[in-house]
Motif scaffolding. Structure first.
Motif, PDB file in Angstrom:
ATOM      1  N   GLN A 151       0.558  -1.299   0.004  1.00 56.68           N
ATOM      2  CA  GLN A 151       0.180   0.070   0.153  1.00 56.68           C
ATOM      3  C   GLN A 151       0.588   1.323  -0.037  1.00 56.68           C
ATOM      4  O   GLN A 151       0.352   2.152  -0.622  1.00 56.68           O
ATOM      5  CB  GLN A 151      -1.000  -0.020   1.244  1.00 56.68           C
ATOM      6  N   LEU A 152       1.791   1.348   0.774  1.00 65.24           N
ATOM      7  CA  LEU A 152       2.886   2.369   0.897  1.00 65.24           C
ATOM      8  C   LEU A 152       3.364   2.752  -0.818  1.00 65.24           C
ATOM      9  O   LEU A 152       3.791   3.884  -1.062  1.00 65.24           O
ATOM     10  CB  LEU A 152       3.961   2.155   1.723  1.00 65.24           C
ATOM     11  N   LEU A 153       3.937   1.657  -1.083  1.00 65.59           N
ATOM     12  CA  LEU A 153       4.543   1.663  -2.680  1.00 65.59           C
ATOM     13  C   LEU A 153       3.632   2.179  -3.488  1.00 65.59           C
ATOM     14  O   LEU A 153       4.055   2.887  -4.629  1.00 65.59           O
ATOM     15  CB  LEU A 153       5.141   0.479  -3.022  1.00 65.59           C
ATOM     16  N   GLN A 154       2.241   1.726  -3.324  1.00 67.46           N
ATOM     17  CA  GLN A 154       1.442   2.196  -4.526  1.00 67.46           C
ATOM     18  C   GLN A 154       0.539   3.489  -4.142  1.00 67.46           C
ATOM     19  O   GLN A 154      -0.191   3.952  -4.776  1.00 67.46           O
ATOM     20  CB  GLN A 154       0.209   1.098  -4.382  1.00 67.46           C
ATOM     21  N   SER A 155       1.163   3.930  -2.923  1.00 67.81           N
ATOM     22  CA  SER A 155       0.271   5.339  -2.656  1.00 67.81           C
ATOM     23  C   SER A 155       0.629   6.401  -3.510  1.00 67.81           C
ATOM     24  O   SER A 155       1.826   6.586  -3.957  1.00 67.81           O
ATOM     25  CB  SER A 155       0.530   5.747  -1.182  1.00 67.81           C
ATOM     26  N   GLU A 156      -0.095   7.250  -3.869  1.00 64.12           N
ATOM     27  CA  GLU A 156       0.196   8.465  -4.704  1.00 64.12           C
ATOM     28  C   GLU A 156       0.992   9.553  -4.113  1.00 64.12           C
ATOM     29  O   GLU A 156       2.053  10.011  -4.838  1.00 64.12           O
ATOM     30  CB  GLU A 156      -1.206   9.369  -4.933  1.00 64.12           C
ATOM     31  N   GLU A 157       1.153   9.542  -2.872  1.00 61.60           N
ATOM     32  CA  GLU A 157       2.147  10.573  -2.270  1.00 61.60           C
ATOM     33  C   GLU A 157       3.720  10.092  -2.520  1.00 61.60           C
ATOM     34  O   GLU A 157       4.512  10.560  -2.801  1.00 61.60           O
ATOM     35  CB  GLU A 157       2.034  10.701  -0.815  1.00 61.60           C
ATOM     36  N   PHE A 158       3.755   8.654  -2.308  1.00 57.61           N
ATOM     37  CA  PHE A 158       5.066   7.915  -2.295  1.00 57.61           C
ATOM     38  C   PHE A 158       5.374   7.899  -3.823  1.00 57.61           C
ATOM     39  O   PHE A 158       6.718   8.200  -3.932  1.00 57.61           O
ATOM     40  CB  PHE A 158       4.768   6.627  -1.879  1.00 57.61           C
ATOM     41  N   VAL A 159       4.565   7.765  -4.425  1.00 59.42           N
ATOM     42  CA  VAL A 159       5.263   7.686  -6.168  1.00 59.42           C
ATOM     43  C   VAL A 159       5.444   9.120  -6.523  1.00 59.42           C
ATOM     44  O   VAL A 159       6.536   9.275  -7.312  1.00 59.42           O
ATOM     45  CB  VAL A 159       4.007   7.207  -7.042  1.00 59.42           C
ATOM     46  N   GLN A 160       4.624  10.002  -6.162  1.00 61.30           N
ATOM     47  CA  GLN A 160       4.803  11.335  -6.652  1.00 61.30           C
ATOM     48  C   GLN A 160       6.250  11.842  -6.049  1.00 61.30           C
ATOM     49  O   GLN A 160       7.135  12.458  -6.519  1.00 61.30           O
ATOM     50  CB  GLN A 160       3.772  12.358  -6.038  1.00 61.30           C
ATOM     51  N   PHE A 161       6.607  11.505  -4.817  1.00 62.71           N
ATOM     52  CA  PHE A 161       7.776  11.874  -4.116  1.00 62.71           C
ATOM     53  C   PHE A 161       9.022  11.211  -4.576  1.00 62.71           C
ATOM     54  O   PHE A 161      10.069  12.013  -5.025  1.00 62.71           O
ATOM     55  CB  PHE A 161       8.092  11.660  -2.457  1.00 62.71           C
TER      56      PHE A 161
END
Length: 645
Positions: free
Chosen positions: A229-239
């Motif tokens: 879930q962390l790897l697929q979150s939008e915030e993580f991907v954008q960062f």
């Protein structure tokens, strides 16, 4: 001694005496204030309000002597009848009280009360002595006013000790000065044993609890589901995307750190030096651009490091979007800076001249799409698929006007020219259908390209599939009608015109065609009243394949470039060689080149290929114009007109 000096001396003595008297008065006043303050302080202090043991008194004389010793009376005051009753009361209201207890002559306790109204020195009238019989309890004076004593904690005083804040070193760790040179590290100059102890202490500091004394919470390991879930979150991907882009830009900075500024080179007199087009880099992404062709390229007018490429659909990527627009950064060549999608092949694209964050694209379906670099990959606005707009492919667009009043002009292959406002794409502001009645089969004109002179926003020239160039007007003007000019025909090509581009400083324009030629024209200012054929000023026939694009340099008046289907990039300098290119290079792997664009400084070119690659070339010294380049070009054109070439 004269009388005047005596008077002055006597006057001076009098002043001195007055000052001495004044000093004595001040000294007496200060002593009285100190005495009064001491008495008042004794009355306020809870420690002074205590019992005072008095010696045993046997008669009146002893009492007077005792009072005199205390300084509250002279002991000679005459006794009154009230004194015989052993009680002396104070008529006025007391403000402070102090009691003293003793034993009378009969062995019984005697109570003495001190009371004062205004802090004055007590007198004998302020005391009362009561002597009680042995059988009775000792008498006491009553307090007229209740006094509340508040105990305030004194302000704490902080004391600091001046110490050296260093770690304690045991005696056995002290190294004699004679052993420093033999036991120190040759690199750092510290004792080897000390270095080990420092490393050990630094490693131990990691596990030491914080200053609060609370041990740190143990780090909890995430479960597989939480990691996913962390790897697929939008915030993580954008960062990750933004951080990696910044790192790539930094790593791709090109700087020759091996340059030797002390080296001197011999002056080179070769005239061919500088006549080259050096490839700097190329943009390509295998995952996104496999089996796609470049349909258009453009440079940003605000950010010189940004370039865009428009792409058609891939026949093998069924699940991918049909059209793509990628924004590339010269400092990050491995992947695009932005990726934008379209539902149809993007045939032309450009950066907005007045809105640097907006990108405009024309599609094969006839839609006009607008993307924003601050938004997602889908268009923020697009035209509807209706009869009010384009229903055929849009191959050419242009922005005209000023910052406050500008329009997007688009043309499709059905002969329709539309004017749009970017903030209102629901319907065009103007619709102009170009018709040529002299055509044998159809009146429509299939527009493949068009262009405006640098000083015009109403009159424009269009290139067609039939190979002719026509003049047209957006609005009705003096001596002209809205639409195409049916009398003037620029005839010279024998195939479809792929590009039409105006000179940035004059009414000259270039056209490229599938007939393997590039032609130079001069736009006619006044339309003809009868059918007229206008011939080109010059023709450049050095290409051995379709010429897909041609562009004037934005800074050099006599320089232009062309790309063709044989994979060659040709540069023409009309003041040096009028018929043949001064530079001709094969770009990439020799695949057909279909688009060319100069940057705003005229020093770099972006070239699009049918295999999806975009190549960036440095033009070098050829891009720098010399003095009187424009005058030399005009003279050469006049000589050509005189010779009838």
């Amino acid at each position: 001694m004269s009388s005047s000096s005596k008077l002055a001396l006597e006057k001076r003595k009098e002043e001195i005496e007055k000052k001495k008297q004044r000093l004595l008065e001040i000294k007496q006043q200060r002593e009285e204030r100190q005495t009064s303050f001491a008495v008042t302080k004794g009355r306020f202090s809870s420690e002074n309000v205590s019992s005072i043991s008095l010696p045993r008194v046997k008669d009146r004389g002893d009492v007077d002597e005792l009072l005199k010793a205390l300084g509250v009376g002279d002991g000679s005051s005459s006794s009154s009848p009230a004194s015989k009753s052993r009680s002396l009361s104070v008529a006025s209201e007391p403000a402070y009280s102090s009691s003293a207890s003793s034993q009378g002559g009969d062995g019984q306790p005697v109570t003495m009360s001190l009371q004062s109204l205004d802090g004055a020195t007590p007198t004998a009238s302020m005391f009362a002595l009561d002597k009680q019989p042995a059988a009775k309890s000792g008498p006491s004076l009553s307090i007229a006013e209740f006094i509340t004593v508040m105990d305030l904690a004194p302000k704490e005083k902080e004391y600091y000790s001046k110490e050296a804040q260093t770690d304690f070193i045991a005696e056995e760790e002290v190294i004699p000065l004679t052993e420093v040179h033999t036991s120190t590290s040759p690199e750092k100059g510290y004792p080897a044993e000390k270095e080990k102890s420092i490393e050990k202490s630094s490693n131990e500091d990691v596990d030491i609890e914080d200053s609060t004394g609370i041990p740190p919470e143990p780090i909890r390991e995430l479960s597989d589901e939480e990691k996913r879930q962390l790897l697929q979150s939008e915030e993580f991907v954008q960062f990750i995307s933004q951080s990696s882009k910044r790192i790539e830009r930094l790593l791709n900075q090109r700087y020759d750190f091996m340059v030797d500024y002390t080296e001197t080179e011999d002056f080179v007199t070769d005239t061919n030096v500088g006549r080259t087009a050096k490839q700097l880099l190329h943009f390509f992404d295998e995952r996104l651009l496999k089996n796609r062709a470049v349909t258009d390229v453009d440079w940003s007018s605000k950010y010189p490091e940004l370039a865009l490429g428009a792409y058609n659909k891939s026949s093998f990527a069924v699940n991918e979007p049909d059209g793509l627009v990628l924004v590339w950064n010269v400092n990050m060549v491995e992947r695009p800076e932005f990726t934008f999608h379209a539902q149809s092949d993007v045939m032309t694209a450009m950066f907005s001249c007045f809105h640097p964050n907006l990108i405009i694209g024309g599609t094969y379906s006839g839609q006009i799409c607008v993307w924003d670099t601050r938004a997602k990959s889908i268009p923020v606005s697009k035209t509807p698929l209706s009869v009010t707009g384009h229903t055929h492919p849009v191959y050419s667009m242009n922005m005209v006007g000023t910052q406050n009043a500008h329009y997007l002009i688009s043309a499709s292959t059905d002969g329709l020219v539309c004017s749009w406002q970017l903030n209102q794409l629901t319907q065009p502001q103007e619709v102009l259908e170009l018709i040529q009645p002299s055509h044998a089969k159809t009146d429509e004109i299939a527009i493949t390209c068009f262009g405006f002179p640098s000083t015009e926003s109403t009159t424009f020239w269009v290139g067609t599939e039939e190979g002719n160039v026509y003049q047209a007007n957006r609005h009705m003007g003096a001596g002209s009608k809205a639409g195409i000019n049916p009398f003037d025909t620029y005839k010279g090509h024998h195939g479809m015109i792929t590009r039409l581009h105006f000179h940035p400083m004059s009414d000259l324009f270039l056209t490229s065609s599938v007939d393997w030629t590039v032609k130079l024209w001069r736009a006619k200012s006044k339309p003809s009243a009868a059918p007229t054929q206008i011939l080109p000023l010059a023709s450049f026939d050095e290409s051995d394949d379709y010429v897909y694009d041609v562009k004037w340099s934005p800074t050099h008046p006599a320089l232009f470039g062309a790309v063709n289907g044989s994979g060659k990039f040709d540069l023409y300098q009309l003041n040096q060689e009028f018929e043949v290119p001064v530079v001709s290079v094969t770009v990439g792997n020799g695949r057909p080149l279909n688009r060319l664009e100069w940057d705003r400084d005229g020093k770099r070119t972006a070239i699009g290929s049918v295999d999806g690659h975009i190549y960036v070339h440095d033009i070098g010294e050829m891009a720098v114009p010399h003095n009187e380049e424009w005058l030399s070009l005009q003279k050469n054109l006049q000589q050509m007109d005189a010779l009838g070439l």
